[in-house]
Design a protein around this motif. Structure first.
Motif, short mmCIF file in Angstrom:
data_model
loop_
_atom_site.label_atom_id
_atom_site.label_comp_id
_atom_site.label_asym_id
_atom_site.label_seq_id
_atom_site.Cartn_x
_atom_site.Cartn_y
_atom_site.Cartn_z
N UNK A 76 0.83 -1.20 0.00
CA UNK A 76 0.00 0.00 0.00
C UNK A 76 0.87 1.25 0.00
N UNK A 77 0.34 2.30 -0.63
CA UNK A 77 1.03 3.59 -0.66
C UNK A 77 0.04 4.69 -0.35
N UNK A 78 0.54 5.75 0.34
CA UNK A 78 -0.28 6.94 0.57
C UNK A 78 0.19 8.00 -0.42
N UNK A 79 -0.72 8.41 -1.29
CA UNK A 79 -0.37 9.38 -2.33
C UNK A 79 -0.17 10.77 -1.74
N UNK A 80 -1.09 11.17 -0.87
CA UNK A 80 -1.00 12.50 -0.27
C UNK A 80 -1.79 12.53 1.03
N UNK B 6 1.06 -0.80 8.37
CA UNK B 6 -0.06 -1.25 7.54
C UNK B 6 0.35 -2.37 6.60
N UNK B 7 1.49 -2.22 5.94
CA UNK B 7 1.94 -3.24 5.00
C UNK B 7 2.31 -4.54 5.70
N UNK B 8 2.61 -4.46 7.00
CA UNK B 8 2.89 -5.69 7.75
C UNK B 8 1.60 -6.34 8.24
N UNK B 9 0.69 -5.54 8.78
CA UNK B 9 -0.53 -6.09 9.37
C UNK B 9 -1.65 -6.29 8.35
N UNK B 10 -1.65 -5.49 7.27
CA UNK B 10 -2.71 -5.51 6.25
C UNK B 10 -4.06 -5.11 6.84
N UNK C 181 -5.26 1.16 10.36
CA UNK C 181 -4.48 2.25 9.74
C UNK C 181 -5.28 3.55 9.70
N UNK C 182 -6.56 3.44 9.34
CA UNK C 182 -7.42 4.63 9.32
C UNK C 182 -7.53 5.21 10.73
N UNK C 183 -7.66 4.34 11.73
CA UNK C 183 -7.73 4.79 13.12
C UNK C 183 -6.45 5.53 13.52
#
Length: 249
Positions: free
Chosen positions: A208-212, A227-231, A236-238
């Protein structure tokens, strides 16, 4: 040196035999000796008084310094106690806010699950709608018109419900492009509850990537790595929302 008056032997018979008997008491020498003695006592007294006064002044100065130092220490101690009380109050408030945020996130996860179910239902209805439109284009039968009306009716009922959920969650998730999710938060800044905090998440690949993000989050790389480890996108939103809250404070 004070002059010492020595006793003189007096021949009383010889003195009494004189026409005018007189005894020389040497009062002048006595007065000189007495005067010298008084001066010596006075000098000693003055020196003693001066020394006592000097010692007393020194003690008063030391006492004054000690009192001033004591007052300074007491003042600093009181300030530290007040600062400790303030920090405890801030800590208690942060713990309450953290607890409220966790409860809010828990409710958010439940609401998001409900929204996803609603979205899945709406997607199914949309597919049915498309199929109905295709059938109408081939042959516009009354039955198809009834099905189209039914789909529109259900869609009109679902949209207000979705809007109400988003308003209650204070979070909106939208698909802006293919594999791009726009997550927008509100009610984070107490001074401006309508101020928007958002980020765009790219889910096109396994990484996953965050663009902005608006505003910029300094600890974003750490959160993205987790996030990329836990999926776990919901966590992540929290964490992103908590990071926005920290920025405001």
């Amino acid at each position: 040196m004070p002059q010492t008056v020595r006793p003189v032997h007096i021949d009383l018979a010889a003195i009494l035999a004189e026409p005018t008997p007189q005894i020389d008491l040497r009062l002048h020498a006595y007065e000189i000796s007495t005067t010298n003695f008084v001066k010596a006592v006075t000098n000693y007294t003055n020196r003693a008084v001066l020394e006592i006064t000097k010692h007393r002044n020194s003690q008063e100065t030391d006492k004054k310094k000690l009192i001033e130092k004591t007052h300074a220490v007491e003042l600093e101690t009181n300030q530290c106690k007040l600062r400790e009380i303030e920090l405890l109050a801030v800590l208690s408030k942060e713990q309450d806010e953290k607890r409220e945020s966790e409860q809010s996130i828990t409710a958010l996860k439940r609401q998001l699950a409900s929204i996803r179910e609603n979205c899945a239902t709406i997607d199914t209805e949309i597919e049915q709608y498309r199929a109905a439109v295709a059938n109408l284009q081939r042959g516009k039968s009354p039955r198809m018109y009834r099905e189209l009306w039914t789909l529109n009716f259900h869609a009109s009922k679902s949209f207000p419900e979705l809007t109400a959920c988003q308003r209650r969650l204070q979070c909106v998730i939208e698909g802006v492009e293919k594999d791009l999710l726009l997550v927008r938060f509100s009610h984070i800044d107490e001074a401006d509850v309508d101020r928007e905090f958002s980020f765009v998440l790219d889910v096109s690949s396994r990484s996953y990537r965050v663009i902005t993000t608006t505003p910029v989050i300094p600890k974003l790389p750490i959160l993205l790595s987790e996030l990329n480890e836990s999926r776990d996108i919901y966590r992540f939103i929290k964490m992103i929302r908590l990071a926005f809250v920290s920025l405001v404070r």
